[in-house]
Design a protein around this motif. Sequence first.
Motif, short mmCIF file in Angstrom:
data_model
loop_
_atom_site.label_atom_id
_atom_site.label_comp_id
_atom_site.label_asym_id
_atom_site.label_seq_id
_atom_site.Cartn_x
_atom_site.Cartn_y
_atom_site.Cartn_z
N GLU A 409 22.83 49.84 -30.69
CA GLU A 409 22.62 49.57 -32.10
C GLU A 409 22.12 50.80 -32.86
O GLU A 409 22.53 51.04 -34.00
CB GLU A 409 21.61 48.43 -32.25
CG GLU A 409 21.39 47.97 -33.68
CD GLU A 409 20.43 46.81 -33.78
OE1 GLU A 409 19.91 46.56 -34.88
OE2 GLU A 409 20.19 46.15 -32.75
N ALA A 410 21.27 51.60 -32.24
CA ALA A 410 20.71 52.77 -32.92
C ALA A 410 21.77 53.83 -33.22
O ALA A 410 21.61 54.63 -34.15
CB ALA A 410 19.59 53.38 -32.09
N ASP A 411 22.86 53.84 -32.45
CA ASP A 411 23.91 54.86 -32.64
C ASP A 411 25.11 54.35 -33.40
O ASP A 411 26.01 55.13 -33.74
CB ASP A 411 24.38 55.39 -31.27
CG ASP A 411 23.37 56.34 -30.65
OD1 ASP A 411 22.31 56.56 -31.25
OD2 ASP A 411 23.64 56.84 -29.54
N LYS A 433 16.63 51.53 -22.40
CA LYS A 433 16.66 52.71 -23.27
C LYS A 433 17.30 52.39 -24.62
O LYS A 433 16.91 52.93 -25.65
CB LYS A 433 17.38 53.86 -22.58
CG LYS A 433 16.57 54.49 -21.45
CD LYS A 433 17.22 55.75 -20.92
CE LYS A 433 16.33 56.42 -19.86
NZ LYS A 433 16.94 57.67 -19.35
N ALA A 434 18.28 51.49 -24.60
CA ALA A 434 18.90 51.08 -25.86
C ALA A 434 17.89 50.37 -26.75
O ALA A 434 17.83 50.59 -27.97
CB ALA A 434 20.09 50.16 -25.58
N GLU A 435 17.08 49.51 -26.15
CA GLU A 435 16.05 48.79 -26.92
C GLU A 435 14.99 49.76 -27.43
O GLU A 435 14.51 49.62 -28.57
CB GLU A 435 15.43 47.70 -26.05
CG GLU A 435 16.41 46.56 -25.73
CD GLU A 435 15.83 45.57 -24.74
OE1 GLU A 435 14.81 45.90 -24.08
OE2 GLU A 435 16.40 44.48 -24.61
N ALA A 436 14.63 50.74 -26.62
CA ALA A 436 13.63 51.73 -27.05
C ALA A 436 14.17 52.55 -28.22
O ALA A 436 13.43 52.86 -29.17
CB ALA A 436 13.25 52.64 -25.88
N ALA A 437 15.44 52.89 -28.19
CA ALA A 437 16.05 53.65 -29.28
C ALA A 437 16.04 52.84 -30.58
O ALA A 437 15.81 53.37 -31.66
CB ALA A 437 17.47 54.06 -28.92
N ARG A 438 16.30 51.54 -30.45
CA ARG A 438 16.26 50.68 -31.64
C ARG A 438 14.85 50.61 -32.23
O ARG A 438 14.67 50.68 -33.44
CB ARG A 438 16.76 49.28 -31.30
CG ARG A 438 16.76 48.32 -32.49
CD ARG A 438 17.24 46.94 -32.10
NE ARG A 438 16.43 46.37 -31.03
CZ ARG A 438 15.26 45.77 -31.22
NH1 ARG A 438 14.74 45.69 -32.44
NH2 ARG A 438 14.59 45.27 -30.22
N ARG A 439 13.85 50.51 -31.36
CA ARG A 439 12.47 50.49 -31.85
C ARG A 439 12.10 51.79 -32.54
O ARG A 439 11.44 51.80 -33.58
CB ARG A 439 11.51 50.20 -30.68
CG ARG A 439 11.59 48.77 -30.16
CD ARG A 439 10.41 48.47 -29.24
NE ARG A 439 10.40 49.31 -28.05
CZ ARG A 439 10.99 48.99 -26.91
NH1 ARG A 439 11.65 47.85 -26.79
NH2 ARG A 439 10.93 49.80 -25.86
N ASP A 440 12.55 52.93 -31.98
CA ASP A 440 12.27 54.23 -32.60
C ASP A 440 12.93 54.32 -33.98
O ASP A 440 12.34 54.85 -34.93
CB ASP A 440 12.79 55.36 -31.71
CG ASP A 440 11.96 55.53 -30.44
OD1 ASP A 440 10.84 54.98 -30.39
OD2 ASP A 440 12.44 56.20 -29.51
#
Length: 453
Positions: A409-411, A433-440
């Motif tokens: 989702e972040a990308d 890591k995908a969830e962490a990127a979304r949180r960031d």
Amino acid sequence: MAAKQMHEILVAYDGPDVERVCGMHGISPGRLVAMHAEPEYLVEAIGFLPGFGYLTGLPAGLVTPRLGTPRRRVSAGSVGIGGNRTGVYPFASPGGWNLIGRTNAVLFDVTRPQPALLQVGDRVRFVSSDLPPVEAADEALPVPPPGSAGFTVLEPGLFTTVQDLGRPGYRSSGVPLSGAADPVAMRLANLVVGNQEDAAGLECTLLGPTLRFERDAIVTAVGGAFPGLPSGVATHVAAGTVVSLGHATQGCRGYLAIAGGIDVEPVLGSRSTLVAAGLGGYSGRPLARGDVLPTGKPKTTPSRNGALALIRRLTTPEQPCVLRITHGDHAGGFDQRVWSHTYRASSRSDRMGVRLEGDPLDGPADAGGMTSIAVFPGSIQVPPDGHPIILLADAQTTGGYPVLGKVIEADLPNAAGLRPGDEIRWQVVTVEKAEAARRDLEATIAAVRESIR
């Protein structure tokens, strides 16, 4: 729970693939009609397009593989066969099913309490009929209320539509999320001019529009860089001012936000335009020369300070574009060297998906007969030609092609910003890591929000 219904749909069996389907199965056209009209079909799922029902119960003697290369346009009302299922296209769209007939039945109508005619669990019978050709109805353009005109379109640009953050909650009727292909840029643009983040604005593609503002306004453009407006800065324009965004010098899509938002009538809870279904936005289509759009009353005074550095950090594309992905349902059926391949965005991309050019992929051996599954923005489908497609905001809700992976989702905004010819590389990451990127990402947007306040 609503009672299940039986629908009789009149069909003229004169589709362009009748002779070919008959030849594949060694039957006459009359026999094809008799076989197709005999069963009582079950609506197994709704997807692909709003109101498109996947109907099971097709006789074994009519099971026909999908086309190797989908048609770029299938007419609304076309009746087709795809594998062991049959169905009706509610709208004109691309499609890979074998077309055997047509109907005048209206499969989707937003004026009905339940827009989709067919519901999961309903039954369908096809009745052979000599139908006249469908005549296109004249479109009546909506007239803005007196005094509400915000701006006039002098030149529409390449593909400019009204978008907000989409219409969740209608996937069961086959209605995609839609909304901004780059929701991050749209949210940021709205924040800059003092709107709620889900206010409607303009999504501009490669060549922006030329607009004449009919009253004073505060505007900004975020996302792809258009020379006609400073990016990420609230700009006052006086009544009578002409603003020409020009050609994007960076990225593919930019978002023009106007304080107060674009005040077109919501359809199914959203002002976003879904061109494939002709609904939402301004008459369900891209803007055209002479359109006059209403704007709302600003609710707050935007900050002049903003958070320009953070906005640029979130919206400046990198080259080559590295997209982080998680494995899809069918990733194991592909040569794992796929992750080292380099692709380029095709000029045939649109709001449904980014088509990629490069070395074609050999998919799972049973891909031709696979059952359609749910797909979402970010899903990477691989059609029979082996060239992946990254699905975007207007993507269908179900698909019958193997899913290689999903762009996180972040990308996804980076995928939506790809210009024809831009290079793409993959980076496989875990779901964690995908969830962490979304949180960031959300934390950075929150910082922008707080800075503007």
